[in-house]
Scaffold this motif. Structure first.
Motif, PDB file in Angstrom:
ATOM      1  N   LEU A   1       0.840  -1.198   0.000  1.00  0.00           N
ATOM      2  CA  LEU A   1       0.000   0.000   0.000  1.00  0.00           C
ATOM      3  C   LEU A   1       0.870   1.241   0.000  1.00  0.00           C
ATOM      4  CD1 LEU A   1      -2.990  -0.639   2.405  1.00  0.00           C
ATOM      5  CD2 LEU A   1      -3.085  -0.018   0.009  1.00  0.00           C
ATOM      6  N   GLY A   2       0.502   2.199  -0.807  1.00  0.00           N
ATOM      7  CA  GLY A   2       1.235   3.455  -0.881  1.00  0.00           C
ATOM      8  C   GLY A   2       0.793   4.412   0.210  1.00  0.00           C
ATOM      9  N   PHE A   3       1.205   5.656   0.079  1.00  0.00           N
ATOM     10  CA  PHE A   3       0.847   6.680   1.047  1.00  0.00           C
ATOM     11  C   PHE A   3      -0.620   7.057   0.873  1.00  0.00           C
ATOM     12  CE2 PHE A   3       5.419   7.399   0.399  1.00  0.00           C
ATOM     13  CZ  PHE A   3       5.840   7.213   1.703  1.00  0.00           C
ATOM     14  N   SER A   4      -1.260   7.387   1.979  1.00  0.00           N
ATOM     15  CA  SER A   4      -2.650   7.833   1.928  1.00  0.00           C
ATOM     16  C   SER A   4      -2.690   9.315   1.580  1.00  0.00           C
ATOM     17  CB  SER A   4      -3.328   7.597   3.270  1.00  0.00           C
ATOM     18  OG  SER A   4      -2.786   8.447   4.260  1.00  0.00           O
ATOM     19  N   ALA A   5      -3.875   9.775   1.210  1.00  0.00           N
ATOM     20  CA  ALA A   5      -4.054  11.197   0.896  1.00  0.00           C
ATOM     21  C   ALA A   5      -3.780  12.045   2.134  1.00  0.00           C
ATOM     22  CB  ALA A   5      -5.459  11.447   0.381  1.00  0.00           C
ATOM     23  N   HIS A   6      -4.167  11.547   3.302  1.00  0.00           N
ATOM     24  CA  HIS A   6      -3.912  12.296   4.540  1.00  0.00           C
ATOM     25  C   HIS A   6      -2.407  12.491   4.751  1.00  0.00           C
ATOM     26  CE1 HIS A   6      -8.123  11.583   5.598  1.00  0.00           C
ATOM     27  NE2 HIS A   6      -7.966  12.590   6.442  1.00  0.00           N
ATOM     28  N   GLN A   7      -1.620  11.450   4.492  1.00  0.00           N
ATOM     29  CA  GLN A   7      -0.169  11.571   4.670  1.00  0.00           C
ATOM     30  C   GLN A   7       0.425  12.589   3.702  1.00  0.00           C
ATOM     31  OE1 GLN A   7       0.250   7.222   4.288  1.00  0.00           O
ATOM     32  NE2 GLN A   7       1.843   7.408   5.838  1.00  0.00           N
ATOM     33  N   LYS A   8       0.058  12.478   2.434  1.00  0.00           N
ATOM     34  CA  LYS A   8       0.638  13.367   1.429  1.00  0.00           C
ATOM     35  C   LYS A   8       0.244  14.821   1.677  1.00  0.00           C
ATOM     36  CE  LYS A   8       0.811   9.864  -2.191  1.00  0.00           C
ATOM     37  NZ  LYS A   8       0.217   9.404  -3.459  1.00  0.00           N
ATOM     38  N   ILE A   9      -1.028  15.053   1.931  1.00  0.00           N
ATOM     39  CA  ILE A   9      -1.490  16.430   2.112  1.00  0.00           C
ATOM     40  C   ILE A   9      -1.032  16.983   3.453  1.00  0.00           C
ATOM     41  CG2 ILE A   9      -3.556  17.882   2.265  1.00  0.00           C
ATOM     42  CD1 ILE A   9      -4.750  16.013   0.126  1.00  0.00           C
ATOM     43  N   TYR A  10      -0.932  16.141   4.464  1.00  0.00           N
ATOM     44  CA  TYR A  10      -0.389  16.563   5.758  1.00  0.00           C
ATOM     45  C   TYR A  10       1.037  17.078   5.571  1.00  0.00           C
ATOM     46  CZ  TYR A  10       0.732  16.136  10.756  1.00  0.00           C
ATOM     47  OH  TYR A  10       1.117  16.372  12.053  1.00  0.00           O
ATOM     48  N   ALA A  11       1.826  16.336   4.797  1.00  0.00           N
ATOM     49  CA  ALA A  11       3.209  16.759   4.532  1.00  0.00           C
ATOM     50  C   ALA A  11       3.243  18.065   3.741  1.00  0.00           C
ATOM     51  CB  ALA A  11       3.944  15.663   3.773  1.00  0.00           C
ATOM     52  N   VAL A  12       2.342  18.205   2.765  1.00  0.00           N
ATOM     53  CA  VAL A  12       2.277  19.432   1.973  1.00  0.00           C
ATOM     54  C   VAL A  12       1.927  20.622   2.859  1.00  0.00           C
ATOM     55  CG1 VAL A  12       0.960  20.611   0.166  1.00  0.00           C
ATOM     56  CG2 VAL A  12       1.754  18.286  -0.207  1.00  0.00           C
ATOM     57  N   MET A  13       0.919  20.449   3.714  1.00  0.00           N
ATOM     58  CA  MET A  13       0.498  21.548   4.591  1.00  0.00           C
ATOM     59  C   MET A  13       1.595  21.924   5.584  1.00  0.00           C
ATOM     60  SD  MET A  13      -2.300  22.634   3.685  1.00  0.00           S
ATOM     61  CE  MET A  13      -3.500  22.136   2.517  1.00  0.00           C
ATOM     62  N   ARG A  14       2.313  20.939   6.041  1.00  0.00           N
ATOM     63  CA  ARG A  14       3.429  21.210   6.957  1.00  0.00           C
ATOM     64  C   ARG A  14       4.508  22.026   6.248  1.00  0.00           C
ATOM     65  NH1 ARG A  14       4.340  19.140  12.021  1.00  0.00           N
ATOM     66  NH2 ARG A  14       6.508  19.124  12.629  1.00  0.00           N
ATOM     67  N   THR A  15       4.742  21.691   4.996  1.00  0.00           N
ATOM     68  CA  THR A  15       5.711  22.444   4.202  1.00  0.00           C
ATOM     69  C   THR A  15       5.247  23.878   4.004  1.00  0.00           C
ATOM     70  OG1 THR A  15       6.345  20.436   3.037  1.00  0.00           O
ATOM     71  CG2 THR A  15       6.925  22.498   1.993  1.00  0.00           C
ATOM     72  N   PHE A  16       3.967  24.061   3.676  1.00  0.00           N
ATOM     73  CA  PHE A  16       3.445  25.407   3.461  1.00  0.00           C
ATOM     74  C   PHE A  16       3.406  26.207   4.756  1.00  0.00           C
ATOM     75  CE2 PHE A  16       0.788  23.997  -0.441  1.00  0.00           C
ATOM     76  CZ  PHE A  16       1.903  24.069  -1.224  1.00  0.00           C
TER      77      PHE A  16
END
Length: 196
Positions: free
Chosen positions: A118-133
């Motif tokens: 299983l790959g990364f979930s949408a929550h993981q990817k977007i959580y990382a994006v929001m943390r970056t922003f």
């Protein structure tokens, strides 16, 4: 025997054999050029495993479980006001953004990779994006908690921005009209800020 065939047999000589060899050589040369071009296109499209590249076995499922338990469970480890302080938005808004991203692109949907994991979930990817922003952290900083590598992180940021521009661009990324300007000027006067 066919008279045309006899004519061809009688007319064939050693010169014809050299012409035939020349044609075959030309065909072989053209075939090798076509194969080289096709291989070049294929190698640019997918690289596969690269010798000497470091492969870190990340436990994606564990990081998804931890993220869910910390912020998105019925009784999360961290209360909603900490989520708002850390990510500068409410958890409900974050969940709306996740749902919108999943609806508008396949990239944010959780799926299995070529190895069946299983790959990364949408929550993981977007959580990382929001943390970056929110904090301007480097791309490889999310690896410790979310176990997302630098390449995936950069691709997530790019895809997220494209989805946002596609969905919200016509509404929020347009030039302000007269009504918008009047509303903003009224808000500025209400707060006591000087006009422009």
């Amino acid at each position: 025997m066919d008279p045309c065939a006899l004519f061809l047999l009688e007319d064939s000589s050693s010169d014809d054999e050299s012409d035939l060899e020349k044609l075959l050589d030309d065909d072989l040369e053209q075939t090798s050029v076509i194969l080289a071009e096709a291989t070049d296109v294929r190698s640019r499209k997918r690289k596969g495993s690269t010798m000497g590249r470091l492969c870190i076995p990340r436990n994606r499922a564990l990081s998804h479980t931890l993220l869910t338990r910390d912020y998105f469970a019925e009784v999360p480890t961290y209360p909603p006001h900490l989520f708002r302080r850390r990510y500068r938005m409410r958890r409900s808004l974050f969940n709306k953004i996740v749902a919108m991203c999943e609806d508008n692109t396949c990239y944010f949907k959780r799926k299995r990779n070529a190895a069946g994991l299983l790959g990364f979930s949408a929550h993981q990817k977007i959580y990382a994006v929001m943390r970056t922003f929110a904090y301007g952290i480097p791309a490889d900083y999310a690896d410790e908690y979310l176990r997302i590598g630098e390449d995936t992180m950069l691709e997530s940021v790019q895809r997220f921005c494209k989805v946002m521009m596609h969905v919200y661009g016509p509404i929020y990324l347009r030039a302000p009209n007269d009504e918008d300007t009047a509303r903003l000027m009224a808000e500025n006067e209400q707060w006591g800020w000087p006009g422009i």
